[in-house]
Design an enzyme around this catalytic site. Structure first.
Site: not given
Ligand code: UDP
Length: 441
Positions: A20, A322, A341-342, A361
């Site tokens: 978020h 990432q 985001n990924s 989602d």
């Molecule tokens: N992320 C990161 N490094 C990691 C793993 C994830 O910077 O080793 C970041 C990734 O770039 C993304 C966020 O964490 O912006 C994860 O958001 P996402 O919506 O993909 O998944 P969630 O963590 O909400 O399930």
């Protein structure tokens, strides 16, 4: 700074988890870059993570709206506390902005914070809801949780393939345990938007990517697509920092490395870790695997990983930047849980995806990747969200191999990257839309 923007002051708020914070903070930065005054607010703990890493750029300042004195483990107590403290403190921030002569002109809130809309309403400040999932998922929420309360097991959106139950966001599935918590939250979000039908809904997607879903939303709500909201301070293809994994990536051939990460929330069980480990090792491709410390508890698995890592060209890290990894030229594919985001980051970097969705989602995003955008495949599971080593191997062969499907996927990934870049650049659809937002709020 442009004269008409002088009075704008956005208070941008979000729930304190990585998925978020990243897009919401990016929106804050984009608005500040266009000359607006922006205050970014989340809980004290969430803010600490942001401030430790990122000094506020010009025009942006930080504020916190809640101390986290309730353990996050008790979700109901945590959310109740956040609603109470958050409502009080956001009201105080709004009041202070009036007193200081820099009144907030629009309060932006994101998922899990429907109460922020009520705060804005009570203070007579316009509000905007930032949707941080794809537009298609939001259409599905609006069908299930909006006015007419859909309850079927599949959803059709015009010009998109049918979303079966395995493609729907898990929050809408009656048998899903999180539904009892998320369902009422999403209903409240929809009710807030119905109470204020003109209130703005900002979508973290772009017109050219999701025109079908956006079209349906436009018929019901005041939506505008302003994505992809992706951190650009990790400059794409620019200077790489001294992180060891980036140096390791530098030593690998172009498009050879499998990058595998399941975001910040998915917890891999023991069986999943073992299957992924063997799938990666057997693929004989170099790999960079994010195993968060919370994923790495069993001694038996730790030992197995240690042994296997001696015989392969892989690297395991607990976390990485990432977007820097995905924009590295050595990356050949991204095995992802398909968090929004990924998914967007992979798309913006032109990297083919292998979707391994777990919940929320992610299932919907994986469907879009495989069947609509065709920039990746979805790994099939054994029903327990475990991807077997053979399945991972098969998917890697498809997206990285020389078959026709792999070639088409890689071509689509390149095209989508170009489309995303176009959308956010000066004069692009999302850039223009954000300017429209600034002109009217
Ligand atoms: N992320 C990161 N490094 C990691 C793993 C994830 O910077 O080793 C970041 C990734 O770039 C993304 C966020 O964490 O912006 C994860 O958001 P996402 O919506 O993909 O998944 P969630 O963590 O909400 O399930």
């Amino acid at each position: 700074m442009e004269p008409q923007m002088k009075q704008h002051h956005y208070l941008i708020t979000c729930f304190p988890v990585q998925g978020h914070i990243n897009p919401t903070l990016q929106l804050a930065k984009n608005l500040a870059a266009l000359g607006a005054t922006v205050t970014f607010a989340t809980t004290a703990a969430g803010l600490k993570r942001v401030q430790d890493r990122l000094p506020a750029p010009h025009g942006l300042s930080y504020a916190s709206f809640s101390e986290e004195n309730v353990p996050a483990g008790d979700a109901t107590a945590y959310m109740t506390n956040m609603r109470r403290c958050g409502s009080e403190n956001l009201t105080k921030i709004l009041q202070k902005s009036f007193n200081d002569g820099r009144p907030v002109t629009c309060l932006v809130y994101s998922l899990l914070m429907p109460w922020a809309s009520a705060v804005a309403r009570d203070m007579h400040v316009p509000s905007a809801f930032l949707v941080i999932q794809c537009a298609a998922a939001f259409v599905i929420y609006s069908r299930f949780f909006g006015g007419h309360g859909e309850s079927s097991v599949s959803v059709s959106i015009q010009d998109l393939p049918t979303f079966s139950s395995c493609d729907l966001p898990t929050f809408v599935l009656p048998e899903n345990p999180t539904n009892s918590f998320m369902g009422p939250m999403l209903i409240e979000h929809m009710q807030e938007l119905e109470t204020l039908p003109k209130s703005l809904v900002l979508l973290n997607t772009f017109q050219e990517l999701e025109q079908e879903a956006i079209k349906e939303l436009e018929s019901k709500l005041n939506v505008i697509a302003i994505g992809p909201l992706i951190s650009t301070n990790n400059s794409f293809g620019g200077d790489l920092s001294e992180e060891s994994y980036l140096r390791w990536l530098d030593s690998k051939p172009e498009k050879s490395v499998v990058y595998i990460a399941f975001g910040s929330l998915v917890v891999m069980n023991k069986e999943q870790k073992i299957e992924i480990l063997h799938g990666l090792v057997q693929s004989k491709r170099p790999f960079l695997w994010v195993v968060r410390s919370s994923d790495n508890e069993e001694e038996e698995v730790k030992k197995m990983v240690e042994d296997e890592m001696k015989n392969c060209d892989g690297m395991i890290v607990a976390w990485c930047l990432q977007t820097e990894v995905l924009s590295h030229k050595s990356i050949g594919c991204f095995v992802t849980h398909c968090g929004w985001n990924s998914t967007l980051e992979g798309l913006v970097c032109g990297v083919p995806l292998i979707g391994c969705p777990h919940f929320s989602d992610q299932t919907t995003n994986a469907k879009l990747v495989e069947e609509v955008w065709r920039n990746g495949v979805r790994a099939r599971t054994n029903g327990e969200v475990v991807i077997k080593r053979e399945e991972l191997g098969k998917c890697l062969d498809v997206v990285m191999g020389e078959g026709e499907r792999g070639k088409e996927i890689r071509k689509n990934a390149r095209i989508l990257r170009g489309m995303a870049m176009e959308a956010v650049k000066d004069g692009g659809s999302s850039y223009n839309n954000l300017r429209k937002v600034i002109e009217s709020f």
